[in-house]
Structure formats: C-alpha cells, structure tokens
Design a protein around this motif. Structure first.
Motif, PDB file in Angstrom:
ATOM      1  N   CYS A  82       0.834  -1.198   0.000  1.00 31.08           N
ATOM      2  CA  CYS A  82       0.000   0.000   0.000  1.00 31.08           C
ATOM      3  C   CYS A  82       0.874   1.254   0.000  1.00 31.08           C
ATOM      4  O   CYS A  82       2.002   1.239   0.479  1.00 31.08           O
ATOM      5  CB  CYS A  82      -0.874   0.020   1.241  1.00 31.08           C
ATOM      6  N   HIS A  83       0.322   2.320  -0.496  1.00 26.34           N
ATOM      7  CA  HIS A  83       1.023   3.602  -0.443  1.00 26.34           C
ATOM      8  C   HIS A  83       1.210   4.005   1.025  1.00 26.34           C
ATOM      9  O   HIS A  83       0.370   3.669   1.879  1.00 26.34           O
ATOM     10  CB  HIS A  83       0.213   4.686  -1.157  1.00 26.34           C
ATOM     11  N   PRO A  84       2.294   4.733   1.330  1.00 24.38           N
ATOM     12  CA  PRO A  84       2.490   5.194   2.717  1.00 24.38           C
ATOM     13  C   PRO A  84       1.263   5.982   3.201  1.00 24.38           C
ATOM     14  O   PRO A  84       0.733   6.828   2.488  1.00 24.38           O
ATOM     15  CB  PRO A  84       3.731   6.091   2.615  1.00 24.38           C
ATOM     16  N   GLY A  85       0.814   5.625   4.376  1.00 29.49           N
ATOM     17  CA  GLY A  85      -0.377   6.256   4.940  1.00 29.49           C
ATOM     18  C   GLY A  85      -1.658   5.485   4.655  1.00 29.49           C
ATOM     19  O   GLY A  85      -2.687   5.763   5.253  1.00 29.49           O
ATOM     20  N   ASP A  86      -1.611   4.515   3.730  1.00 24.37           N
ATOM     21  CA  ASP A  86      -2.808   3.743   3.385  1.00 24.37           C
ATOM     22  C   ASP A  86      -2.776   2.316   3.907  1.00 24.37           C
ATOM     23  O   ASP A  86      -3.651   1.519   3.569  1.00 24.37           O
ATOM     24  CB  ASP A  86      -2.976   3.684   1.860  1.00 24.37           C
ATOM     25  N   CYS A  87      -1.785   1.969   4.712  1.00 21.94           N
ATOM     26  CA  CYS A  87      -1.631   0.592   5.189  1.00 21.94           C
ATOM     27  C   CYS A  87      -2.814   0.192   6.072  1.00 21.94           C
ATOM     28  O   CYS A  87      -3.220   0.934   6.966  1.00 21.94           O
ATOM     29  CB  CYS A  87      -0.326   0.458   5.972  1.00 21.94           C
ATOM     30  N   HIS A  88      -3.350  -0.993   5.813  1.00 27.38           N
ATOM     31  CA  HIS A  88      -4.461  -1.500   6.605  1.00 27.38           C
ATOM     32  C   HIS A  88      -4.017  -1.868   8.020  1.00 27.38           C
ATOM     33  O   HIS A  88      -4.855  -2.053   8.895  1.00 27.38           O
ATOM     34  CB  HIS A  88      -5.086  -2.709   5.922  1.00 27.38           C
ATOM     35  N   TYR A  89      -2.707  -2.012   8.203  1.00 28.35           N
ATOM     36  CA  TYR A  89      -2.161  -2.325   9.531  1.00 28.35           C
ATOM     37  C   TYR A  89      -1.395  -1.121  10.085  1.00 28.35           C
ATOM     38  O   TYR A  89      -0.443  -1.277  10.828  1.00 28.35           O
ATOM     39  CB  TYR A  89      -1.290  -3.574   9.449  1.00 28.35           C
ATOM     40  N   ILE A  90      -1.743   0.048   9.633  1.00 29.99           N
ATOM     41  CA  ILE A  90      -1.266   1.345  10.082  1.00 29.99           C
ATOM     42  C   ILE A  90       0.159   1.661   9.615  1.00 29.99           C
ATOM     43  O   ILE A  90       0.376   2.650   8.944  1.00 29.99           O
ATOM     44  CB  ILE A  90      -1.385   1.513  11.606  1.00 29.99           C
ATOM     45  N   ARG A 116      18.719  -5.664  -7.598  1.00 32.91           N
ATOM     46  CA  ARG A 116      17.882  -6.861  -7.670  1.00 32.91           C
ATOM     47  C   ARG A 116      16.777  -6.878  -6.609  1.00 32.91           C
ATOM     48  O   ARG A 116      16.001  -7.816  -6.539  1.00 32.91           O
ATOM     49  CB  ARG A 116      18.756  -8.104  -7.543  1.00 32.91           C
ATOM     50  N   LEU A 117      16.725  -5.857  -5.791  1.00 31.62           N
ATOM     51  CA  LEU A 117      15.672  -5.718  -4.785  1.00 31.62           C
ATOM     52  C   LEU A 117      14.954  -4.398  -5.029  1.00 31.62           C
ATOM     53  O   LEU A 117      15.596  -3.349  -5.111  1.00 31.62           O
ATOM     54  CB  LEU A 117      16.260  -5.737  -3.373  1.00 31.62           C
ATOM     55  N   LYS A 118      13.643  -4.465  -5.153  1.00 34.75           N
ATOM     56  CA  LYS A 118      12.882  -3.252  -5.431  1.00 34.75           C
ATOM     57  C   LYS A 118      11.663  -3.187  -4.525  1.00 34.75           C
ATOM     58  O   LYS A 118      10.991  -4.197  -4.301  1.00 34.75           O
ATOM     59  CB  LYS A 118      12.444  -3.249  -6.896  1.00 34.75           C
ATOM     60  N   LEU A 119      11.400  -2.013  -4.013  1.00 34.01           N
ATOM     61  CA  LEU A 119      10.221  -1.754  -3.182  1.00 34.01           C
ATOM     62  C   LEU A 119       9.341  -0.750  -3.907  1.00 34.01           C
ATOM     63  O   LEU A 119       9.833   0.301  -4.348  1.00 34.01           O
ATOM     64  CB  LEU A 119      10.651  -1.186  -1.826  1.00 34.01           C
ATOM     65  N   THR A 120       8.067  -1.091  -4.067  1.00 34.35           N
ATOM     66  CA  THR A 120       7.146  -0.160  -4.729  1.00 34.35           C
ATOM     67  C   THR A 120       5.838  -0.098  -3.942  1.00 34.35           C
ATOM     68  O   THR A 120       5.535  -0.983  -3.146  1.00 34.35           O
ATOM     69  CB  THR A 120       6.817  -0.616  -6.173  1.00 34.35           C
ATOM     70  N   TRP A 121       5.104   0.960  -4.212  1.00 31.64           N
ATOM     71  CA  TRP A 121       3.767   1.130  -3.636  1.00 31.64           C
ATOM     72  C   TRP A 121       2.782   1.096  -4.788  1.00 31.64           C
ATOM     73  O   TRP A 121       2.852   1.910  -5.696  1.00 31.64           O
ATOM     74  CB  TRP A 121       3.645   2.456  -2.898  1.00 31.64           C
ATOM     75  N   VAL A 122       1.863   0.144  -4.755  1.00 34.88           N
ATOM     76  CA  VAL A 122       0.842   0.047  -5.800  1.00 34.88           C
ATOM     77  C   VAL A 122      -0.503  -0.141  -5.114  1.00 34.88           C
ATOM     78  O   VAL A 122      -0.714  -1.121  -4.398  1.00 34.88           O
ATOM     79  CB  VAL A 122       1.130  -1.142  -6.746  1.00 34.88           C
ATOM     80  N   GLY A 123      -1.416   0.789  -5.348  1.00 36.32           N
ATOM     81  CA  GLY A 123      -2.747   0.734  -4.755  1.00 36.32           C
ATOM     82  C   GLY A 123      -3.642  -0.274  -5.457  1.00 36.32           C
ATOM     83  O   GLY A 123      -3.354  -0.721  -6.572  1.00 36.32           O
ATOM     84  N   ALA A 124      -4.743  -0.621  -4.811  1.00 30.67           N
ATOM     85  CA  ALA A 124      -5.644  -1.655  -5.318  1.00 30.67           C
ATOM     86  C   ALA A 124      -6.244  -1.312  -6.681  1.00 30.67           C
ATOM     87  O   ALA A 124      -6.544  -2.190  -7.466  1.00 30.67           O
ATOM     88  CB  ALA A 124      -6.767  -1.901  -4.312  1.00 30.67           C
ATOM     89  N   SER A 125      -6.410  -0.048  -6.969  1.00 26.58           N
ATOM     90  CA  SER A 125      -7.032   0.351  -8.245  1.00 26.58           C
ATOM     91  C   SER A 125      -6.000   0.619  -9.341  1.00 26.58           C
ATOM     92  O   SER A 125      -6.355   1.130 -10.401  1.00 26.58           O
ATOM     93  CB  SER A 125      -7.881   1.600  -8.024  1.00 26.58           C
ATOM     94  N   GLU A 126      -4.734   0.301  -9.088  1.00 24.42           N
ATOM     95  CA  GLU A 126      -3.671   0.636 -10.035  1.00 24.42           C
ATOM     96  C   GLU A 126      -3.138  -0.611 -10.760  1.00 24.42           C
ATOM     97  O   GLU A 126      -1.951  -0.900 -10.714  1.00 24.42           O
ATOM     98  CB  GLU A 126      -2.539   1.361  -9.308  1.00 24.42           C
ATOM     99  N   GLY A 127      -4.029  -1.315 -11.418  1.00 25.76           N
ATOM    100  CA  GLY A 127      -3.613  -2.509 -12.157  1.00 25.76           C
ATOM    101  C   GLY A 127      -2.612  -2.188 -13.249  1.00 25.76           C
ATOM    102  O   GLY A 127      -1.648  -2.925 -13.468  1.00 25.76           O
ATOM    103  N   ASN A 128      -2.834  -1.066 -13.932  1.00 26.40           N
ATOM    104  CA  ASN A 128      -1.889  -0.681 -14.986  1.00 26.40           C
ATOM    105  C   ASN A 128      -0.511  -0.355 -14.410  1.00 26.40           C
ATOM    106  O   ASN A 128       0.509  -0.659 -15.009  1.00 26.40           O
ATOM    107  CB  ASN A 128      -2.432   0.485 -15.807  1.00 26.40           C
ATOM    108  N   GLU A 129      -0.480   0.243 -13.212  1.00 29.09           N
ATOM    109  CA  GLU A 129       0.786   0.556 -12.537  1.00 29.09           C
ATOM    110  C   GLU A 129       1.520  -0.731 -12.180  1.00 29.09           C
ATOM    111  O   GLU A 129       2.744  -0.827 -12.337  1.00 29.09           O
ATOM    112  CB  GLU A 129       0.517   1.373 -11.272  1.00 29.09           C
ATOM    113  N   PHE A 130       0.778  -1.739 -11.716  1.00 26.71           N
ATOM    114  CA  PHE A 130       1.409  -3.016 -11.377  1.00 26.71           C
ATOM    115  C   PHE A 130       2.020  -3.659 -12.622  1.00 26.71           C
ATOM    116  O   PHE A 130       3.171  -4.105 -12.598  1.00 26.71           O
ATOM    117  CB  PHE A 130       0.398  -3.973 -10.740  1.00 26.71           C
ATOM    118  N   ALA A 131       1.266  -3.706 -13.704  1.00 24.65           N
ATOM    119  CA  ALA A 131       1.780  -4.322 -14.931  1.00 24.65           C
ATOM    120  C   ALA A 131       3.025  -3.586 -15.428  1.00 24.65           C
ATOM    121  O   ALA A 131       4.015  -4.207 -15.827  1.00 24.65           O
ATOM    122  CB  ALA A 131       0.703  -4.329 -16.012  1.00 24.65           C
TER     123      ALA A 131
END
Length: 155
Positions: A82-90, A116-131
C-alpha cells in the motif's frame, strides 16, 4: 571437401538462450495483490516471469525471505504494498521500507547487486501501474543478467 566448407559456413545457434529472469514478488494482500488481480482481469500485458507471494502486509516480509529467494535462484525480488499512509495495519509499509533500506546495506555482503531488490507502492485500483512495474523490472533484470548466486553452493 565441399561438405567441410558447407559445415563451416552454417550459422551456429547462439551459445546461450535468451535470458528470462525469475522474479519473486512479495505483495500486500489489500493493495498490490488486488492490483495484480485487476491487471489480469483487465487483460493488461504482463510477462510470466513473476511468482507472487501473497502476504497480509509488506510489514510481514522478513529479510530472511528476501535473502533466501535471492540465494535460491530468484534473479530479483519485488516487495510491493500500500502507499504510505494507506496501510491496513497502520505502519506495515513503513516497516517494509526500513527493512529494505537495511537489506540494501547487507546485500553486498552476499555478493548481490542492490538493483535486484525493489520496493514499490501500488494501490488496489492501479492494475496498470502493477503491470508497468513488473514489465519494467523484468527489463532491468534482463539487462543485469542472471544472478551470480545461481552457481554458488548455499550451505
């Protein structure tokens, strides 16, 4: 004699096949996994190089999982939540960010390139961002080549 000449002129097959990286992705159940599902149902073009590991939160991704995946033959690891601030576990995504920072400091000790290690934030409605994220990471890793730990013996 003609056959010897013909054999020399025959083009050889490339010594190595095209490299297809294997990527292990630890994804948040609530955001990135849903985005991956959305990308699939939207029929967005994604390459089949990614193996998703569904986690309840990226804050649950232990650094040992990442090291084990990389030493076990994965060419890269993606952690996405989740994007920072949107985490379901705070604050789970903040924990993940701190852990990735620490992992970047110790990956060199294992002989693993930090890219070789990457961290990203992708919201539930961002399918195109994930792809797009997955396809971009595959291209980056393809340029880096196979991970060196594939040939190493892990004790």
């Amino acid at each position: 004699m003609d056959t010897a000449v013909a054999e020399e002129e025959t083009p050889q097959a490339p010594a190595t096949e095209a490299f297809e990286p294997t990527i292990v992705a630890f994804v948040c159940n609530w955001c990135t996994y849903t985005a991956a599902d959305l990308a699939g149902t939207s029929r967005l073009v994604q390459r089949p190089n990614v193996r998703l590991v569904r986690m309840m939160c990226t804050g649950m991704v232990d650094p040992k999982y990442v090291i084990k995946a990389l030493l076990g033959g994965a060419d890269a690891v993606l952690i996405s939540g989740c994007h920072p601030g949107d985490c379901h576990y705070i604050n789970g995504n903040y924990k993940a960010r701190r852990r990735v920072k620490l992992l970047n400091d110790i990956l060199d000790q294992f002989g693993i390139d930090r890219r070789r290690l990457k961290l990203t934030w992708v919201g539930a409605s961002e399918g195109n961002e994930f792809a797009e994220t997955v396809n971009d990471l595959i291209e980056e890793i393809r340029e880096l080549g196979p991970i060196e730990t594939r040939d190493m013996m892990v004790l």
